[in-house]
Each structure stands twice: as structure tokens, then as C-alpha cells.
Design a protein around this motif. Structure first.
Motif, mmCIF file in Angstrom:
data_model
loop_
_atom_site.group_PDB
_atom_site.id
_atom_site.type_symbol
_atom_site.label_atom_id
_atom_site.label_comp_id
_atom_site.label_asym_id
_atom_site.label_seq_id
_atom_site.Cartn_x
_atom_site.Cartn_y
_atom_site.Cartn_z
ATOM 1 N N GLU A 198 0.699 -1.136 -0.006
ATOM 2 C CA GLU A 198 -0.135 -0.281 -0.526
ATOM 3 C C GLU A 198 0.812 1.462 -0.077
ATOM 4 N N GLY A 199 2.375 1.108 -0.397
ATOM 5 C CA GLY A 199 3.160 2.038 0.326
ATOM 6 C C GLY A 199 3.669 2.898 0.961
ATOM 7 N N ASN A 200 3.590 1.954 2.163
ATOM 8 C CA ASN A 200 3.662 2.459 3.707
ATOM 9 C C ASN A 200 4.933 1.641 3.686
ATOM 10 N N ALA A 201 5.950 2.920 4.800
ATOM 11 C CA ALA A 201 7.044 2.156 5.314
ATOM 12 C C ALA A 201 7.430 1.834 6.525
ATOM 13 N N SER A 202 7.910 0.337 6.675
ATOM 14 C CA SER A 202 7.847 0.396 8.478
ATOM 15 C C SER A 202 9.563 0.189 8.711
ATOM 16 N N TRP A 203 9.856 -0.024 9.958
ATOM 17 C CA TRP A 203 11.172 -1.052 9.897
ATOM 18 C C TRP A 203 10.407 -2.159 10.137
ATOM 19 N N TYR A 204 11.279 -3.808 10.361
ATOM 20 C CA TYR A 204 11.058 -4.902 9.730
ATOM 21 C C TYR A 204 12.093 -5.539 10.906
ATOM 22 N N LEU A 205 11.560 -5.349 11.852
ATOM 23 C CA LEU A 205 12.502 -6.871 13.299
ATOM 24 C C LEU A 205 12.033 -7.601 13.310
ATOM 25 N N ASP A 206 13.259 -8.708 12.871
ATOM 26 C CA ASP A 206 12.786 -9.928 12.837
ATOM 27 C C ASP A 206 13.678 -10.522 13.687
ATOM 28 N N ILE A 207 12.841 -11.530 14.628
ATOM 29 C CA ILE A 207 13.066 -11.679 15.860
ATOM 30 C C ILE A 207 12.849 -13.338 15.933
ATOM 31 N N ARG A 208 14.298 -14.051 16.082
ATOM 32 C CA ARG A 208 14.090 -15.138 16.180
ATOM 33 C C ARG A 208 14.020 -15.950 17.793
ATOM 34 N N SER A 209 12.952 -17.250 17.466
ATOM 35 C CA SER A 209 12.540 -17.624 19.070
ATOM 36 C C SER A 209 12.129 -18.257 19.204
ATOM 37 N N ALA A 210 11.773 -19.269 20.080
ATOM 38 C CA ALA A 210 10.808 -20.464 20.143
ATOM 39 C C ALA A 210 9.779 -19.519 21.347
ATOM 40 N N ALA A 211 9.988 -18.081 21.798
ATOM 41 C CA ALA A 211 9.540 -18.137 22.112
ATOM 42 C C ALA A 211 7.578 -17.299 21.788
ATOM 43 N N GLU A 212 6.687 -17.328 22.330
ATOM 44 C CA GLU A 212 5.804 -16.387 21.791
ATOM 45 C C GLU A 212 6.082 -15.392 21.564
ATOM 46 N N PRO A 213 5.100 -14.726 20.523
ATOM 47 C CA PRO A 213 4.635 -13.918 19.906
ATOM 48 C C PRO A 213 4.621 -12.422 20.759
ATOM 49 N N ASP A 214 3.551 -13.198 21.880
ATOM 50 C CA ASP A 214 3.862 -11.557 23.336
ATOM 51 C C ASP A 214 4.239 -11.554 23.875
ATOM 52 N N ALA A 215 4.568 -12.866 24.160
ATOM 53 C CA ALA A 215 6.506 -12.432 24.943
ATOM 54 C C ALA A 215 6.840 -11.921 24.482
#
Length: 257
Positions: A198-215
Motif C-alpha cells: 500500500e506504499g507504507n514504509a516501516s522498520w521490519y524487526l525479525d526476531i528468531r525465538s521459540a517463545a510466543e510472539p506476545d512474550a
């Protein structure tokens, strides 16, 4: 979404010139500063989350009192119309601001800001609607304020362009590294610049973890709350360890040279 708002005092009436906005408390002084200077907005938001705010109620009690609202109890709150004409909860930085809109003697309740934002998580809210200084928040904005992840639903055919930023967001990088460097739940971290369809830009923080995303979102709450960074939000993605190399700047383990 931050908005420095001007306009009439009531949306149902012709626009009037609002009275001069002299701050009644430290929060209002911080709001005025933040409206003029985007760099001051994180400090205002931190102060806001520790403050108590006011909401209007349909009826005024016979006398002022302090009581605890019980779990499951319904609290009736007056709404206003947002710029699209949809009802949205109205909240205020002081009793005097509430009276400017709804009139002296209006019923009100004073609650912690965090409690109100949790209550309005699905609707958004308008701080000081119709007054000279205020903020209109969407539901996603309130999630950001509370340090909660904002969910994106991505179609299978959606392409996201990821790359290394030409100018490194050093403050954001320092904040992320300070949080994840010694965290045993985070194996890797990558930061890229994302361009959405849609044309929006953002920072894309890619975390590698076995934990739940909410954690992971809770771990990075202060970083997520302190944005936008360089004028852009942070999108947090949590992938399983060993998912292959990420994009952009490798933050954990240390950068390759």
C-alpha cells in the motif's frame, strides 16, 4: 496517529474559536509541547500512561465521591463523533476540559489512563475532542501506546520489499540490542527497511525465538512504545530459530564485518 487538533467546541454546532488553552496541569503542558515538537511525544506518552484521565458520564452523582469500579460493572461513558462521523469515546486531561465540551456540572469519572485505553482497545479514543490541543487515537494507536502488538493479516500473494536502510536508525538499533543481547529467549535479531504494497514504509524487526510472539512483544515493549523511529513504526515478526538468514542489519549475534 498524532493530530494537533483545532476547531469548534461542539461538533453539532457551528465552529467557534476555542478559548485560549492555558495548561491546567503538567500533563497538559507536556501535550502542548508534544503537539509542537514530535521529538517530545515519547516523553508525553510515558507521562500519559502514568496519569489519570477524565470521561463524561450521562448523569452527575448527587455528590463527588471516590469508589472502586467492580469487575464486570458497566460504566456508561459519553461519546463524540470522530471526523468520519462515527462515535468514539471522549477522554480529557482535566475536569475543566471536560466541562468545556459537555458543560459545567456534567457527570464524570476519573480513571487511570491505562485502564481507559484497555477499555477502548477496539474503538480508539479522542483526547480533548474539539479543543485546541488533543490527540485522536485509532485502536492500533492504543495498542502501540500499551506496548501490545498490532496484528497484520497478510494475503498469500502479498510481496513485502525488504532491504538494508541507507541511513541506519542508530537510536532504534541501540534500544533493540540493549534488550535482546543478553536475552536467552532471543537467538537472532535482524532489522530491515520494509516497503508494503500500500506504499507504507516501516522498520521490519525479525526476531528468531521459540517463545510466543506476545512474550517477545512484551520483552520489546519499551522499544515499540518509544516510536515512531525516524518517522516510521516498527513491525515485529517472530520466526522460529533456524529459519534461514534474515534481511537488513544483523543485530544478534553481532554484525558481520
Amino acid at each position: 496517529m498524532w493530530k494537533h487538533l483545532f476547531g469548534g467546541r461542539k461538533q453539532a454546532e457551528p465552529a467557534e474559536s476555542p478559548p485560549p488553552f492555558a495548561p491546567h496541569n503538567a500533563l497538559e503542558a507536556a501535550l502542548m509541547t508534544a503537539a509542537r515538537d514530535p521529538a517530545a511525544r515519547p516523553d508525553f506518552e510515558r507521562m500519559l500512561l502514568e496519569a489519570e484521565l477524565y470521561v463524561a458520564t450521562p448523569e452527575a452523582p448527587a455528590e463527588a465521591s471516590v469508589r472502586t469500579v467492580g469487575a464486570g460493572e458497566t460504566l456508561q461513558i459519553l461519546n463524540v463523533a470522530d471526523p468520519q462521523g462515527n462515535p468514539i469515546p471522549a477522554i480529557f486531561t482535566s475536569e475543566a476540559r471536560l466541562a468545556e465540551l459537555f458543560g459545567a456540572g456534567s457527570g464524570y469519572a476519573r480513571l487511570p489512563a491505562k485502564t481507559l485505553f484497555e477499555m477502548f482497545a477496539r474503538s480508539g479514543a479522542w483526547l480533548n475532542p474539539g479543543l485546541a490541543y488533543g490527540v485522536l487515537w485509532s485502536a492500533d494507536d492504543l495498542a502501540h501506546l500499551l506496548g501490545k502488538p498490532v496484528r497484520r493479516t497478510i494475503a498469500k500473494e502479498t510481496s513485502i520489499l525488504l532491504g538494508t536502510p541507507a541511513r541506519r536508525p542508530e537510536a532504534l538499533i541501540r534500544s533493540i540490542v540493549a534488550t535482546v543481547a543478553d536475552s536467552p529467549t532471543v537467538q537472532e535479531a535482524w532489522l530491515a527497511l520494509a516497503q508494503w504494497p500500500e506504499g507504507n514504509a516501516s522498520w521490519y524487526l525479525d526476531i528468531r525465538s521459540a517463545a510466543e510472539p506476545d512474550a517477545i512483544a512484551a520483552l520489546l515493549r519499551e522499544t515499540l512504545q518509544s516510536g515512531p523511529h525516524e518517522g516510521m513504526p516498527v513491525d515485529l515478526v517472530v520466526n522460529a530459530p533456524g529459519s534461514g538468514p534474515g534481511h537488513g542489519i544483523r543485530l544478534k549475534p553481532g554484525e558481520l564485518h
